[in-house]
Each structure stands twice: as C-alpha cells, then as structure tokens.
Design a protein around this motif. Structure first.
Motif: not given
Length: 455
Positions: A218-226
């Motif tokens: 993946s090229t990006q991960e969501e941190n869950g806080d926006g």
C-alpha cells in the motif's frame, strides 16, 4: 433542444479544453420558451458521432418526460492537473462527474452541492453499496453526489497481437512473470510494445498504486483520526518499478513512448500498438466509442495479484455544480436520476437505455463493479441481456475471477496530489537505465508525508 450531436459534427473534436463551450452562473438560465436550461457533461473530445446520436435520443426521451427542462450537452473529460482551475473558473457544466478520489476534498471545500434531501426523497439511499456511498458523504452522513459507476483494475490485452506472438488469447497471463514473458514475446514478434504504463497527468501514480496493491502493498495508511501515513517506500512499490525497469531496459518490450496518460494510452492500444496495459475494467466503452478499437481485438483479464494483494477499485460520481440556483439544482437531480440511476434500478428504464445504446451501436454490458448492492446489480443484468453487445466471452477471464479478488479502495489522503508526485518515479525508470529505485521511493515517501501533513 440543443443537441450535442450537431455540435460535435460542427467541430467539438477540435476543442482541447474541458467545458470550453459553457460556463455556470449563479443566475438561472432559461431557454427562449421559458424552460430551465441544464448544461450536462457528455463525452470527451473525439467521441464518435454514434455516441452523440445515442445521447440525442436519450435527451429527447428525457425532455419528453420533463418538458420544462432544456438539456444542453457539453463535452467533458476530467483531468487531474486542470480540473481545479476549471471548477474555480466556472467553466464546468451544471452536471458533471468526478472520480471518487476527488469527492472528499471537493465536498470538504464546499465545492459540491448537498443532495441529501433529494437522494432520500428518491428512496434508494439504502440500495447503494455502503462502501461506495461513503465516498460522497461527509462526517455527518450528508450526501454530495450520486455514485454512478465503479470499476476494478484489469489487464487489457490485444488478442490479435497475442496470436501474432504465438500466445493463446483465451489464456492470458495470471502472474507478473507471465505478463513479462508475454510482453517480450509480443515485442519480439511484432515490434509493438508488449506492455505499456501510463506516466503523466497523475495516471502514472494511479497505476503504480494499483500495482502496489496487487502485489500486496500500500502507498498510504489511515491512522483512524483523520490523518494519514505515507508508505510509498515498500517492497511492492519497488517490485513494480523494478518490473517496469526490466521490461524497458532488459527486454526492450515497452515500445518508445514513455509519456502516456489515460487518453493517449487508450489511443495507442486501440490502434494496435500496445499488447497489454492496466486500467479500469470499464474502459472498453471508451476504447470503442472514442478511440475506434475493433472489438475482435479486445481481451480483458484480472490484474495479477501476489503476497495477499487485492484489486484497486475506483469510480466516479455525478455531481451538481455549487453555483446553480434552486431551479437548476432540481433539474440537475432529475437528470442524474433519469440518465444515470434509473437504468440500475428500474427494468423499463434499464431496457430503454440498453436498447437506445444498442440501436446506436454503443457498448452495452461493459464489466463494472456494482455501485448498488450485488443483488440489484445482477438483476439489472438480466433486464438488459438481450441488448448486450460487448464480447463477453473475451472478457471472461475478468468476469469469472474478479469477485475472487479482494477489493481495495484508492488512498484517501491528498490522492491526486500524491498520484502526481509518483508520476516522475514511473518516468524515471522508463527513461533512465540507472535510476535508483530505492532512493526514488524514499524521497517520494518524504515528499508525500509532507503533503499529507499539510492536510
């Protein structure tokens, strides 16, 4: 009625700027007879006359049901580098489409019209695939567009070039190594590009991201806080860049044009100059309608996956310009519902749409991912079955296996900006034999994180 067909024949194809024919205004536009004038997006420059003939028929059908609305077709093609300026300059039609990747930014910036009440009144909010509907909702669940089409990434290939290279077009590659072997065989036998990659106007980053996902990264991960963390410097991205490097410099199977985008790679593929390339599964319609592809030459299969990878999905939404007045907004919603949505929900509408397109020689039955629930989608396919005219047997390697792959959404953080950032990485490995892939991805990771941190 002002038909886009006549305008196309008069010279639409010569236009290079999206929406150059019409601007939007906060004041209601009316025809001489008092009807609401509604400017709607049609096709990219270069679409064939038959496409406009089909649109003209659909326009007439809509206006017969809605005699108070005068539909005006406007040529339109979304392009990442120029869209923001066109939106800011008011040169877009009242109804247009944008990719999922732009929708979040646009709605957060107040550049899309809230259509929550209208969608709820139409009564099919719950019929949408919730994952796809989320692409057009804000944090409070308000809806800013109509998801109208989705796709999964596929591997498109030229059956004639496969045969010329002694390959079986009914058994396309299933691994990246087989893609490389087939590309070399095609190039050696025909002198054409066995495989080719997009690399400009954000499309290089788009396809590099798709291949990264297919290879298990993946090229990006969501941190869950926006917030988001860039992960470009991963082994899957490096593997895809190395793959492109090796096809170019070791196999000489990538032809000689390394600055292609969505439109130009479609043109080259339709002309028989490319053996394989990756793009959305829905591109067949444009290949035939806009670029003159011979259907007999077309093949479609799933993109190879490895290391637990999935298939990148995407799509677009039909939206209403934020500058329109209430009367134009109401007309716009009626058009979107009639032109885009009812053919997915209502048998009579589906049959009318399919018959109109088929009678004008337009593609019916191109593989897509359902924007509605799968049951509704599969039901709609039975309605239009008599009118399907795409070579489904040549698409079977895709349609028989796509639901076996894990769907993965496009990165949500500053998507188009980071796609643009990745274009030069693809260009570098295609034009510089000594390109340092590790250094390229490490620097891109730093630069992408800086973009993400800006929000």
């Amino acid at each position: 009625m002002k038909s886009p067909a006549k305008a196309a024949i008069a010279g639409f194809a010569a236009l290079a700027v999206v929406g150059a024919l019409a601007g939007c205004s906060a004041d209601s536009a009316s025809s001489a007879d008092g009807r609401v004038e509604l400017r709607v997006a049609t096709f990219p420059p270069g679409a064939d006359a038959a496409a406009y003939e089909a649109f003209e028929s659909q326009e007439a059908q809509f206006e017969e049901e809605h005699p108070d609305i005068d539909v005006i077709g406007v040529e339109y093609e979304w392009e990442g580098p120029t869209f923001a300026a066109q939106l800011a300059g008011g040169s877009l039609p009242d109804v247009f489409t944008v990719p999922f990747t732009d929708s979040k930014t646009l709605l957060e910036n107040g550049q899309l019209t809230d259509v929550t009440a209208e969608v709820e009144e139409l009564g099919y909010t719950d019929a949408f695939n919730p994952i796809i509907l989320a692409e057009v909702q804000d944090a409070d669940g308000n809806i800013y567009g109509f998801p109208r089409q989705a796709y999964a990434m596929g591997l498109h290939y030229n059956r004639a070039l496969f045969e010329a290279a002694g390959l079986d077009p009914d058994s396309p590659p299933t691994t990246w190594d087989e893609v490389r072997e087939a590309a070399k065989a095609i190039s050696d036998a025909t002198g054409k590009a066995g495989f080719m990659e997009m690399s400009t106007n954000n499309t290089g980053g788009w396809q590099l991201t798709a291949a990264t996902v297919a290879r298990g990264g993946s090229t990006q991960e969501e941190n869950g806080d926006g917030t988001y963390t860039s992960t470009i410097a991963n082994e899957a991205t490096k593997a895809q860049l190395q793959f492109l490097h090796d096809l170019r410099w070791e196999d000489d199977s990538l032809g000689d044009n390394y600055l292609l985008d969505w439109g130009s790679i479609n043109q080259e593929f339709a002309a028989g100059n490319i053996g394989m390339y990756s793009s959305g599964s829905d591109v067949y319609t444009a290949l035939v309608r806009d670029f003159g592809l011979s259907p007999d030459d077309y093949g479609l299969t799933v993109l190879p996956t490895e290391n637990g990878g999935g298939t990148l999905g995407g799509g677009d939404i039909a939206v209403v310009s934020p500058t329109v007045d209430d009367a134009t907004k109401a007309a716009a919603v009626q058009w979107i519902d009639w032109y885009y949505m009812q053919k997915l929900l209502d048998e009579d509408a589906a049959v009318l749409d399919a018959k109109t397109l088929a009678d004008s020689g337009q593609a019916v039955g191109t593989p897509v991912l359902p924007v509605l629930d799968r049951e509704t989608y599969e039901q709609s396919l039975t309605w239009i079955a008599p009118y399907v005219n795409v070579p489904l047997d040549q698409m079977a390697p895709f349609t028989e296996h796509i639901f076996e792959q894990t769907p993965v959404g496009e990165p949500k953080g500053s998507t188009q900006e980071i796609y643009a950032l990745l274009d030069p990485l693809v260009q570098a490995v295609l034009t510089d034999e000594n390109a340092d892939i590790d250094a390229l991805v490490e620097q891109a990771d730093v630069d992408a994180q800086a973009i993400l941190d800006q929000g």
